[in-house]
Design an enzyme around this catalytic site. Structure first.
Site, short mmCIF file in Angstrom:
data_model
loop_
_atom_site.label_atom_id
_atom_site.label_comp_id
_atom_site.label_asym_id
_atom_site.label_seq_id
_atom_site.Cartn_x
_atom_site.Cartn_y
_atom_site.Cartn_z
CB ALA A 225 -18.76 29.64 -5.15
CB ALA B 178 -22.89 34.13 -7.46
CE LYS C 39 -21.44 36.53 -4.52
NZ LYS C 39 -21.63 36.52 -3.16
CG ASP D 27 -18.24 32.29 4.31
OD1 ASP D 27 -17.55 31.30 4.82
OD2 ASP D 27 -18.42 32.26 3.13
#
Length: 514
Positions: free
Chosen positions: A210, A213, A230, A362
């Site tokens: 994305a 990251a 990540k 989210d």
């Protein structure tokens, strides 16, 4: 009789002269309109060529992918930032959009063809579509925080015309992954040792990538534990800071030129949320907090972190597989009932919000997975945050009022959030306002023909544009959950499920089924 004939003849000649004069003026006006159209094409193509050159220069001039870009504060270092290709590209695109609307306004004043309301509306709608397309192109080309800006802008129909919200809603926060060599250097810098000393295996291909990251599967050396790694891009913090400064300067300048156009709430929201997503150490702590909070639930899974390997730019967590939550066909093939999954999603998030006050804000489909059981897997905790008791109690009163159809109580709850709602605010405006808070309409074309969300600000007051970021964040999450629920099972009553938790918080008797 001769006088009558002369009078008739004079009348005919006068009418014919009027027609000739009108035709001549029409031809002249038509010629001017053609020239105006040619000027608009030259203006548009000139800006497009300038922007394309600057955008290409920006991509070529980005810092080495393994280096760190120092943050640039436009307000403090205006002169150097003006010459940044990225800032210039963004500024050129903004100037293109502004001058296109300014030119249209001038044409409307001078050319009679645009004086008719239907013609003017048609021209303006075409201008909106072109502007929305340009905004989409800019966000996709420059990436980074501009993608997130476009995504958020698409949920604010009170700020932008429907053409913009519809077009920008197609933005996806997916980018081509960075080369493995870049990621390897970034991980080694954060751990302080060679990659092979930390991981016995490390997939070269990213699981996801994305704007901030990307994630790789790996296996820890020694324990053999399978993990997800990540990694924040090394230069992204500086790019985001520069983007936010540029957007704030552009929005403030536009507000001075056009006071009725207020886009600053977009950059204000990003200024609040992006630092949360950038700090991966904070994300790791938020994951652990939510995991412990939900440890009494066997139907919700939050990956466990590896604290000794987590830094501001790196999160290492257990790898948790699962089916994508909105893949109905895959769920059914695995023997999972979409209706039960829909119920679980709403129950789990209402539990977070109203019982735990630690909320994953989210919940788009890419961040939710489903395992047999069903069990809900919560991924990507950049926007997982703790919420104040007073704020949650206000949300509970809002949900309970909406469930019960008590609009007086709803007005009271909305006032508590800081919105300029009065006792005279009608029900229609209240419902439109809730649509804004929850991310706008899911079907922009239908919304454009039924209600004008852009008019809500005018009827409620300018304060709607200054909605508290925390309220917008939670409202957007609820809107995403509602969309997923309807994809899985349109008969599931999400409001009833959430309302039970809200009712418990507001002192109602437990009405949950046995």
């Amino acid at each position: 009789m001769s006088a009558v004939r002369r009078s008739r003849q004079d009348s005919r000649e006068a009418r014919e002269k009027w027609r000739r004069d009108r035709a001549e003026r029409g031809a002249e006006i038509q010629s001017l309109e053609v020239l105006s159209g040619l000027f608009e094409q030259v203006r548009s193509r000139s800006f497009l060529a300038a922007w394309a050159a600057l955008a290409a220069g920006e991509r070529a001039g980005r810092p080495a992918l393994g280096s760190r870009l120092p943050p640039v504060r436009l307000a403090r270092t205006l002169l150097p930032s003006v010459f940044s290709p990225r800032t210039l590209a963004l500024g050129t695109a903004a100037l293109d959009l502004y001058t296109s609307y300014a030119a249209f306004r001038e044409r409307s004043r001078w050319f009679t063809g645009l004086a008719e309301e239907k013609v003017r509306e048609r021209e303006l709608e075409a201008l909106h579509r072109r502007g929305a397309g340009r905004a989409l192109d800019v966000a996709q080309a420059l990436g980074g925080s501009l993608i997130k800006a476009g995504q958020f802008a698409s949920t604010r129909p009170d700020l932008l015309p429907p053409a913009y919200t519809k077009t920008l809603s197609t933005l996806q926060d997916r980018v081509p992954p960075r080369p493995f060599a870049v990621i390897k250097r970034a991980v080694e810098r954060e751990t302080g040792r060679p990659l092979k000393e930390t991981f016995s295996e490390f997939d070269r291909e990213a699981v996801a990538a994305a704007s901030i990251a990307q994630v790789h599967r790996a296996r820890l050396k020694g324990s053999g534990r399978e993990v997800a790694v990540k990694v924040r891009y090394p230069e992204v913090a500086g790019l985001i800071e520069e983007d936010l400064d540029s957007l704030e300067a552009i929005f403030d300048g536009l507000a001075r030129l056009e006071p009725e156009v207020r886009l600053r709430p977009i950059s204000d929201y990003l200024r609040w949320t992006l630092p949360l997503e950038l700090d991966l150490a904070r994300e790791a702590r938020a994951m652990e907090s939510l995991r412990k909070m939900l440890s009494d639930r066997e139907d919700v899974v939050v990956p466990e972190t590896v604290p000794e390997l987590c830094t501001e730019s790196l999160v290492v967590m257990e790898y948790v597989p699962g089916l994508r939550v909105n893949d109905r066909a895959a769920l059914e093939a695995a023997g999972l009932d979409p209706k039960r999954v829909a119920w679980l999603i709403n129950d789990a998030f209402a539990d977070q919000l109203f019982r735990r006050r630690v909320f994953h804000a989210d919940p788009h489909p890419g961040n939710l997975r489903v395992q047999p059981g069903p069990k809900l897997v919560l991924l990507d905790h950049g926007l997982t945050l703790s919420l104040e008791r007073d704020f949650v109690e206000t949300l509970a009163r809002m949900v309970a009022a909406l469930r019960d159809g008590d609009f007086d109580a709803l007005k009271s709850a909305l006032r508590e959030t800081g919105l300029p709602v009065t006792d005279d605010t009608d029900v229609g405006v209240l419902l439109e306002l809730l649509g804004v808070v929850m991310g706008g309409e899911d079907e922009p074309e239908e919304a454009a023909t039924t209600i004008d969300l852009g008019s809500v600000a005018g009827r409620v007051g300018a304060g709607i544009r200054d909605l508290p970021p925390r309220l917008l964040l939670v409202g957007r999450a609820i809107g995403l959950l509602d969309g997923i629920t309807r994809q899985l099972d349109d008969e599931t009553d999400a409001l009833e499920i959430v309302g039970r938790y809200a009712g418990k918080l507001t002192g109602e008797a437990d009405q949950s089924p046995a």
